[in-house]
Design a protein around this motif. Structure first.
Motif, short mmCIF file in Angstrom:
data_model
loop_
_atom_site.label_atom_id
_atom_site.label_comp_id
_atom_site.label_asym_id
_atom_site.label_seq_id
_atom_site.Cartn_x
_atom_site.Cartn_y
_atom_site.Cartn_z
N ARG A 1 -8.65 -4.86 5.41
CA ARG A 1 -9.74 -4.36 4.65
C ARG A 1 -9.47 -3.43 3.72
N ILE A 2 -8.47 -2.67 4.10
CA ILE A 2 -8.19 -1.61 3.32
C ILE A 2 -7.05 -1.83 2.16
N MET B 1 0.82 -1.10 0.03
CA MET B 1 0.10 0.30 0.05
C MET B 1 0.90 1.21 0.00
N ALA B 2 2.05 1.25 0.69
CA ALA B 2 2.89 2.42 0.77
C ALA B 2 3.49 2.58 -0.60
N ILE C 1 -7.78 -1.41 -1.97
CA ILE C 1 -6.66 -1.08 -2.88
C ILE C 1 -6.57 -1.99 -4.11
N ARG C 2 -6.52 -3.12 -3.76
CA ARG C 2 -6.41 -4.31 -4.61
C ARG C 2 -7.68 -4.39 -5.67
N ALA D 1 -6.79 5.02 4.57
CA ALA D 1 -5.41 4.52 4.44
C ALA D 1 -4.43 5.30 5.24
N ILE D 2 -4.69 6.74 5.21
CA ILE D 2 -4.11 7.78 5.79
C ILE D 2 -3.96 7.55 7.33
N ASP D 3 -5.40 7.20 7.82
CA ASP D 3 -5.67 7.23 9.28
C ASP D 3 -4.94 5.83 9.62
#
Length: 850
Positions: free
Chosen positions: A81-82, A23-24, A86-87, A35-37
């Motif tokens: 979950r996040i 993700m990064a 993104i996937r 994602a930021i949180d």
């Protein structure tokens, strides 16, 4: 000194936490609040220290913290979950059908010298870069096949700090690419991919890096490799750094190197979009490639490249365009020019505005305009300014017909809206607002938000802005070596409940950053009213060589230190994406007072409006289109002045008057529940009207329908059967040029003297001698519209005339002008070239009036 052996240390992330690494490496995280949180929850201090860089943060996590995360079931569930989100987002999806019966498959290559994508990638300077970043993000959200091309600067743009006297100084910290969300492209053997460009008779090697922007790859070029000489390693050292020679080299790397990089990567775009003229050398490299690989002549390749090139200009004044001296061009690009098979004189002619001449400078915007079938300014007013600015390129056309269109910029709303407000919109608009931000029906639901909830949300953002401003001011003062008392006082500046005005942008003098300070005594009365206090937060950078711009910043800082202003005015140094977000999400009023018409568009006010702030602006750029009573305030009525001192005095007094009589009283007009109901009504009206249109989803779809799809379809036509269509078109253009001067309008007939009744039509006949040409080679039009007392057109329309009969070499064309309104009208006959494959009828420079 012996050669240093380089190596890279990489973090050891447990397998269960590997999704964090993936993700990064996709900056999708920067416009996904969840994602930021998630990243912030890992270590909020590290998140801030690394400038919101998840890769750097993960690399600095201790083993103990990693173990804690592995034992935190709630964190792991949220991560999973996040990660699945993104996937799912990046997974190949059916191409957006663009509203067409038959979907079009094509790829757009988008070139820009800078990209403002996320806080930890400082490879942007201002609005141009932020616009480029938002363009790619919206293209990703819309599933458009697009690739980006830019330069990966070792030091990016400068970091700003102020000395004790308020004078701007600059520092250039290194970008460590190995802890940034960029990846080196490698071949099948694991070796770095590279291309070469001839600079000053040397071959400069260029490495290719990738930034993942959601679904879109952004490739960045870098010359800082040990295989290059030191002087060539410095080409991608800094954004807009160095002298003219360095700028020319950078633009050669971007344009020529960018095309070669796409070829090396196996990417075959069907549309090429140049965002400003910095990348215009891509045109020449495409010509060279077509000559080499498809056996086209220079003229044929030129016509082919013209077909699918798109150019966007952001500059409202000639001084903002890159121009290069003939001798410099010869020294830097001499070897490359030879590879094109043309002389230096012929090369220079491609980028000069007037007649050929050995003493003219090479203009990058002219190169792009001459070779792009579709060009545009970035607001309606800027389109008018651009047509006036470049009218010499089409001397036979009325200014209104100069082929420079206008597509108004927009912002990527999910990147700019606050998390607090996003949660409120999720609740009352539905989660689709972020996926479909240009849907007016969705934004109409803003009216469903209770006034109290919207106001509490906005007040929280203002409180956070004030807290942020105080922390930054304290850091600034400590860095400057201020006394302890001054540092302590900084924790008390500003009032979380006061009307807060924001002004933040590049400190070019035409933006008049200190105009609101022109009458300090009157301003002090406005700001220090005990019942209705007002405060102003400034931020922004001046170019390192712009000393007048630095003086403006210094003036603001000095004024802010005066006793009557020290609690009411703050300047936040080192303006960047993070500072911009705090400001646009927390202010009540966004101030913009450029000298009209020098603001091409401006997008900061759009960001503020999306967050509920109200605009107070000169009618310039986007605000000409955005302003209406009830949405904000206009400074003046769109006047343009010859005397700048008069203009500054008139417009500064207009600002004070609006604050005193309208803005401040309205903000403090409260009911029993202490809510400013009328202000909130304007907030809602502004949000639902402006956010629905001034967003980058709408902007990208405008490019798509007006530019990308037509260019792609035309490209497919001309390249079919080994460019048979192109060769036919080139033969036709040669025949047309040879015979154009022999076309003659023999006569035109109409019965306009008696007048025409409303609703009827005015028949027109024109006799034209064609000689060697046919009626199908021409577009014969009636150019008509209302006129003034000197027979100048107020506006114009076009009507195609059809060939009706032929007598020898003379052909009669007929048509009927519709008369739908009363008044005085006029018409002319206009003849242009016509061919089914001709992308732009003005490109040949042939036009005949009668």
């Amino acid at each position: 000194m012996k050669e240093i052996t380089l190596y890279t240390v990489v973090p050891q992330i447990p397998e269960r936490l590997k999704p964090l690494e993936e993700m990064a490496r996709n900056i999708w995280f920067c416009w996904n609040i969840e994602a930021i949180d998630l990243f912030r929850s890992i270590d909020s201090n590290l998140w801030e220290e690394t400038r919101h860089n998840p890769i750097a943060m993960l690399g600095r996590l201790g083993r103990e913290r990693l173990e804690e995360l592995l034992d935190d079931e709630g964190f792991l569930l949220e991560m999973d979950r996040i990660y699945q989100e993104i996937r799912h987002y990046c997974k190949a999806r059916k191409p957006y059908d663009f509203g067409l019966e038959t979907p079009v498959e094509f790829t757009v290559a988008y070139f820009s010298a800078e990209y403002g994508l996320t806080d930890c990638l400082p490879i942007y300077s201002g609005g141009l870069g932020v616009l480029s970043g938002d363009h790619l993000k919206s293209a990703s959200d819309l599933c458009i096949n697009m690739v980006g091309m830019g330069l990966l600067y070792q030091k990016g743009y400068f970091r700003q700090y102020l000395n004790g006297d308020g004078w701007q100084l600059e520092t250039y910290p290194d970008n460590d690419f190995h802890i940034l969300p960029v990846e080196l492209e490698r071949d099948e053997k694991g070796e770095p991919l590279s291309v070469e460009v001839e600079i000053e008779n040397r071959k400069v090697k260029i490495r290719i890096w990738r930034v993942r922007v959601g679904r879109i790859p952004l490739w960045m070029l870098d010359t800082n490799t040990v295989e290059n000489e030191e002087r060539d390693r410095n080409i991608t050292f800094a954004l807009y750094g160095g002298d003219g020679a360095m700028r020319l080299k950078q633009e050669a790397i971007l344009g020529i190197g960018g095309i070669r990089a796409l070829d090396r990567l196996g990417v075959r775009p069907s549309v090429f979009h140049m965002n400003e003229g910095h990348s215009a050398f891509a045109i020449l490299e495409r010509i060279r490639c077509l000559m080499e690989k498809s056996n086209l002549s220079f003229e044929e390749a030129q016509e082919a490249v013209h077909t699918n090139s798109v150019f966007t200009t952001h500059t409202p004044v000639p001084a903002g365009i890159d121009v290069f001296d003939r001798n410099l061009v010869s020294v830097v690009l001499g070897q490359y020019i030879s590879s094109l098979g043309i002389s230096l004189d012929d090369f220079m002619a491609l980028g000069i505005q007037g007649e050929r001449g050995v003493d003219r400078s090479f203009n990058m915007a002219v190169l792009a305009l001459k070779h792009s079938a579709r060009s545009n300014g970035v607001s309606r007013l800027h389109g008018v300014v651009s047509r006036r600015m470049w009218s010499q390129l089409w001397p036979r056309l009325p200014e209104a017909d100069v082929p420079i269109d206008a597509i108004t910029n927009g912002i990527h709303i999910p990147s700019w809206i606050s998390g607090d407000l996003a949660g409120l919109l999720d609740r009352y608009l539905g989660r689709r607002w972020a996926e479909d931000p240009d849907n007016r029906k969705i934004w109409e639901r803003v009216e469903r938000i209770p006034d109290s909830e919207l106001w509490r949300t906005h007040e929280r953002r203002r409180e956070r802005l004030i807290g942020f401003a105080r922390r930054r001011l304290i850091d600034q003062l400590i860095h400057q070596g201020a006394k302890k008392g001054a540092v302590q006082m900084a924790s008390e500046v500003l009032n979380p409940e006061a009307l807060t005005i924001g002004f933040a942008r590049r400190f070019a003098t035409y933006k008049r950053g200190d105009m609101i300070l022109s009458d300090p005594e009157r301003l002090a009365k406005i700001l220090n009213d005990p019942q209705m206090p007002v405060q102003i937060i400034f931020a922004g950078k001046a170019h390192p060589q712009d000393h007048p711009g630095k003086e403006v910043i210094k003036n603001i800082v000095h004024l802010a230190r005066r006793p009557e202003f020290k609690h009411r005015i703050v300047f936040i140094e080192d303006y960047d994406l993070n500072v911009a977000r705090y400001l646009v999400q927390g202010v009540d009023v966004w101030l913009n007072n450029p000298r009209r018409p020098l603001e091409a568009c401006g997008t900061s006010g759009m960001k503020a409006a999306a967050n509920g702030a109200l605009n107070l602006s000169i009618l310039d750029g986007w605000w000409v289109e955005g302003y209406a009573p009830g949405l904000g305030w206009a400074i003046g009525g769109g006047e343009e002045y010859d005397d700048q001192r008069d203009q500054d005095e008139i417009e500064s007094h207009a600002i004070y008057g609006l604050l005193e009589k309208e803005i401040v009283p309205l903000f403090y007009e409260r009911g029993r529940d202490n809510l400013p109901r009328e202000w909130i009504r304007m907030m809602k009206q502004s949000m639902k009207t402006l956010a629905a249109y001034f967003n980058s989803h709408r902007m990208v779809q405008d490019y798509l329908h007006h530019f990308y799809i037509p260019s792609s379809l035309r490209w497919d036509q001309i390249r079919a059967e080994n460019f048979k269509g192109l060769r036919d078109l080139t033969a036709w253009t040669n025949r047309l040029r040879k015979n154009w001067s022999r076309i003659e309008i023999k006569g035109k007939r109409t019965d306009a003297r008696k007048g025409v009744a409303l609703g009827e039509t005015l028949p027109v006949e024109v006799d034209i001698s064609l000689l060697e040409l046919t009626p199908q080679d021409l577009s014969v039009e009636v150019y008509y519209g209302p006129v003034d007392s000197k027979a100048n057109f107020f506006s114009r329309s076009f009507l195609s005339l059809q060939p009706s009969q032929q007598n020898g070499d003379k052909t009669t064309f007929k048509g009927e002008i519709p008369c739908q309104s009363v008044g005085r009208f006029g018409f002319r006959i206009r003849i242009l070239p016509f061919h089914p494959l001709l992308a732009n009828p003005y490109s040949m420079g042939l036009i005949l009036w009668g």
